[in-house]
Design an enzyme around this catalytic site. Structure first.
Site, PDB file in Angstrom:
ATOM      1  N   VAL A  17      -1.331  24.494 -43.273  1.00 17.90           N
ATOM      2  CA  VAL A  17      -2.184  23.529 -42.565  1.00 17.90           C
ATOM      3  C   VAL A  17      -1.514  22.928 -41.334  1.00 17.90           C
ATOM      4  O   VAL A  17      -2.162  22.245 -40.549  1.00 17.90           O
ATOM      5  CB  VAL A  17      -2.688  22.386 -43.494  1.00 17.90           C
ATOM      6  CG1 VAL A  17      -3.666  22.916 -44.520  1.00 17.90           C
ATOM      7  CG2 VAL A  17      -1.539  21.615 -44.114  1.00 17.90           C
ATOM      8  N   ASN A  27      -3.817  16.237 -48.505  1.00 16.86           N
ATOM      9  CA  ASN A  27      -2.780  15.910 -49.494  1.00 16.86           C
ATOM     10  C   ASN A  27      -1.384  16.406 -49.133  1.00 16.86           C
ATOM     11  O   ASN A  27      -0.386  15.871 -49.605  1.00 16.86           O
ATOM     12  CB  ASN A  27      -3.236  16.496 -50.847  1.00 16.86           C
ATOM     13  CG  ASN A  27      -2.114  16.621 -51.848  1.00 16.86           C
ATOM     14  OD1 ASN A  27      -1.622  15.647 -52.396  1.00 16.86           O
ATOM     15  ND2 ASN A  27      -1.673  17.860 -52.081  1.00 16.86           N
ATOM     16  N   SER A  42       1.669   7.736 -49.018  1.00 18.18           N
ATOM     17  CA  SER A  42       2.776   7.357 -49.888  1.00 18.18           C
ATOM     18  C   SER A  42       2.905   5.846 -49.918  1.00 18.18           C
ATOM     19  O   SER A  42       2.588   5.163 -48.934  1.00 18.18           O
ATOM     20  CB  SER A  42       4.106   7.943 -49.377  1.00 18.18           C
ATOM     21  OG  SER A  42       5.185   7.436 -50.147  1.00 18.18           O
ATOM     22  N   TYR A  54       9.869   9.322 -41.849  1.00 21.11           N
ATOM     23  CA  TYR A  54       8.917   9.716 -42.897  1.00 21.11           C
ATOM     24  C   TYR A  54       7.989   8.546 -43.225  1.00 21.11           C
ATOM     25  O   TYR A  54       6.761   8.692 -43.265  1.00 21.11           O
ATOM     26  CB  TYR A  54       9.693  10.158 -44.145  1.00 21.11           C
ATOM     27  CG  TYR A  54       8.860  10.355 -45.391  1.00 21.11           C
ATOM     28  CD1 TYR A  54       8.183  11.546 -45.624  1.00 21.11           C
ATOM     29  CD2 TYR A  54       8.767   9.340 -46.350  1.00 21.11           C
ATOM     30  CE1 TYR A  54       7.423  11.724 -46.785  1.00 21.11           C
ATOM     31  CE2 TYR A  54       8.019   9.509 -47.508  1.00 21.11           C
ATOM     32  CZ  TYR A  54       7.351  10.704 -47.727  1.00 21.11           C
ATOM     33  OH  TYR A  54       6.611  10.877 -48.865  1.00 21.11           O
ATOM     34  N   ALA A  66       7.193   6.039 -41.426  1.00 18.97           N
ATOM     35  CA  ALA A  66       6.292   5.754 -40.303  1.00 18.97           C
ATOM     36  C   ALA A  66       5.135   6.745 -40.264  1.00 18.97           C
ATOM     37  O   ALA A  66       3.995   6.375 -39.963  1.00 18.97           O
ATOM     38  CB  ALA A  66       7.075   5.793 -38.991  1.00 18.97           C
ATOM     39  N   LYS A  75       3.800   8.242 -42.845  1.00 17.47           N
ATOM     40  CA  LYS A  75       2.889   7.887 -43.943  1.00 17.47           C
ATOM     41  C   LYS A  75       2.078   6.645 -43.582  1.00 17.47           C
ATOM     42  O   LYS A  75       0.877   6.569 -43.887  1.00 17.47           O
ATOM     43  CB  LYS A  75       3.692   7.658 -45.229  1.00 17.47           C
ATOM     44  CG  LYS A  75       4.389   8.921 -45.757  1.00 17.47           C
ATOM     45  CD  LYS A  75       3.387   9.981 -46.160  1.00 17.47           C
ATOM     46  CE  LYS A  75       4.013  11.108 -46.956  1.00 17.47           C
ATOM     47  NZ  LYS A  75       3.049  12.151 -47.314  1.00 17.47           N
TER      48      LYS A  75
END
Ligand code: NAD
Length: 284
Positions: A78, A104, A157, A170, A172, A174
């Site tokens: 994706v 997801n 998350s 990471y 940021a 999320k």
């Protein structure tokens, strides 16, 4: 315009909350995405798994079909635009519409300390944790608007909802997914499309494996999460089902931590030995 309670979509069968709905699940072959695919299929959804790993996709499709429900696999990455285009063409040609999208895919690995990060490591975090939320959503939003029916569930998350020191990039990404969720909800609510998010934590999956941690997990869990246990992909899938279905017809723009209470706990731990809550790790 006359407002009436008949605006609420009827729920005919509480055991089939997604009866006949076309559902796309990215990373739907395993982990949280796998549980979403299986549970949504049990509730009558027609599942389109968008998965990079063919073996995982096969396993989940086989399990769903063996249970008498419908699922198709789409082997795609994706993060690649041509793959997203192919996914959209295949699914829309097959069904003529998409009703539910569960974005997801995401990964905290490799974990890079911020002072050691590089333009390449930041770009990689962007690709796997944020960019495809834009491209996959863009691929299906037109169909949802056209049919005036859609529910998008973004899996981000709890680290996008609290401070995450181990990899601020990471966290940021999320947080950006959570806010993208809120923005889309306001933009498309009047078009019949709802958008919500879940923020997992502490959930046993191939990516986040708590079972082989080498520690005595059973003694740790009582002080680890306020609900006192490990999370399972099904815990995530159940909340996603609520958000995807008409059960949550008056809920949009929200991000729910599905974390066993860790965000609410905010640094407080239950100490079984002291038999009280402590906020000093040494006291444990
Ligand atoms: N498990 C947890 O405790 C936890 C905690 C916080 C956030 N999350 C988030 O929840 C989501 C799912 O996590 P998980 O633990 O189930 O992950 P996982 O790695 O166990 O499963 C992810 C699935 O996505 C597939 N996938 C990976 N990259 C892909 C790609 N580019 N294209 C298509 N498919 C791809 C994998 O093959 C796998 O089947 C992620 O966004 C993750 O960041 C999980």
């Amino acid at each position: 315009m006359t407002q009436s309670s008949s605006d609420i979509a009827p729920i005919d069968d509480w055991n089939r909350l997604l009866d006949g709905r076309v559902v796309v699940v990215t990373g739907g072959g395993d982990g949280i995405g796998g549980a979403v695919s299986r549970l949504f299929a049990r509730h009558g959804g027609i599942i389109e798994i968008a998965e990079i790993d063919a073996a995982r996709a096969d396993r989940t499709v086989e399990a769903i079909v063996a249970g008498g429900a419908v699922a198709h696999k789409n082997i795609v990455d994706v993060t690649r635009q041509p793959d997203v285009d192919r996914l959209a063409t295949t699914v829309l040609d097959r069904h003529g519409r998409v009703d539910v999208l569960v974005n997801n895919v995401g990964d905290f690995r490799p974990l890079v300390r911020f002072n050691e990060s590089t333009p390449e490591s930041i770009e990689a975090m962007y690709q796997v944790n944020l960019q495809h939320f834009f491209t996959v959503t863009r691929a299906f939003i037109g169909s949802m608007i056209e049919h005036r029916r859609g529910s998008i569930v973004n899996v981000h998350s709890v680290e996008g909802m609290r401070g995450y020191p181990n990899d601020p990039v990471y966290g940021a990404m999320k947080a950006a997914v959570a806010h993208f969720t809120t923005n889309l909800a306001v933009l498309y609510g009047r078009k019949g499309v709802r958008v919500n998010g879940i923020g997992p934590d502490l959930t046993q999956t191939p990516q986040v494996d708590y079972m082989t941690g080498g520690e005595d997990q059973d003694t740790l869990w009582p002080s680890w999460a306020p609900v006192g246990r490990l999370g399972w992909p099904e815990d995530q899938a159940r909340v996603a089902l609520f958000l995807a279905s008409d059960m949550s017809g008056y809920v949009t723009g929200h991000n729910i931590p599905v974390d066993g209470g860790t965000k609410a706990g905010g640094g407080w731990f239950y100490s079984p030995s002291a038999r009280r809550f402590v906020n000093r790790p040494r006291s444990l």
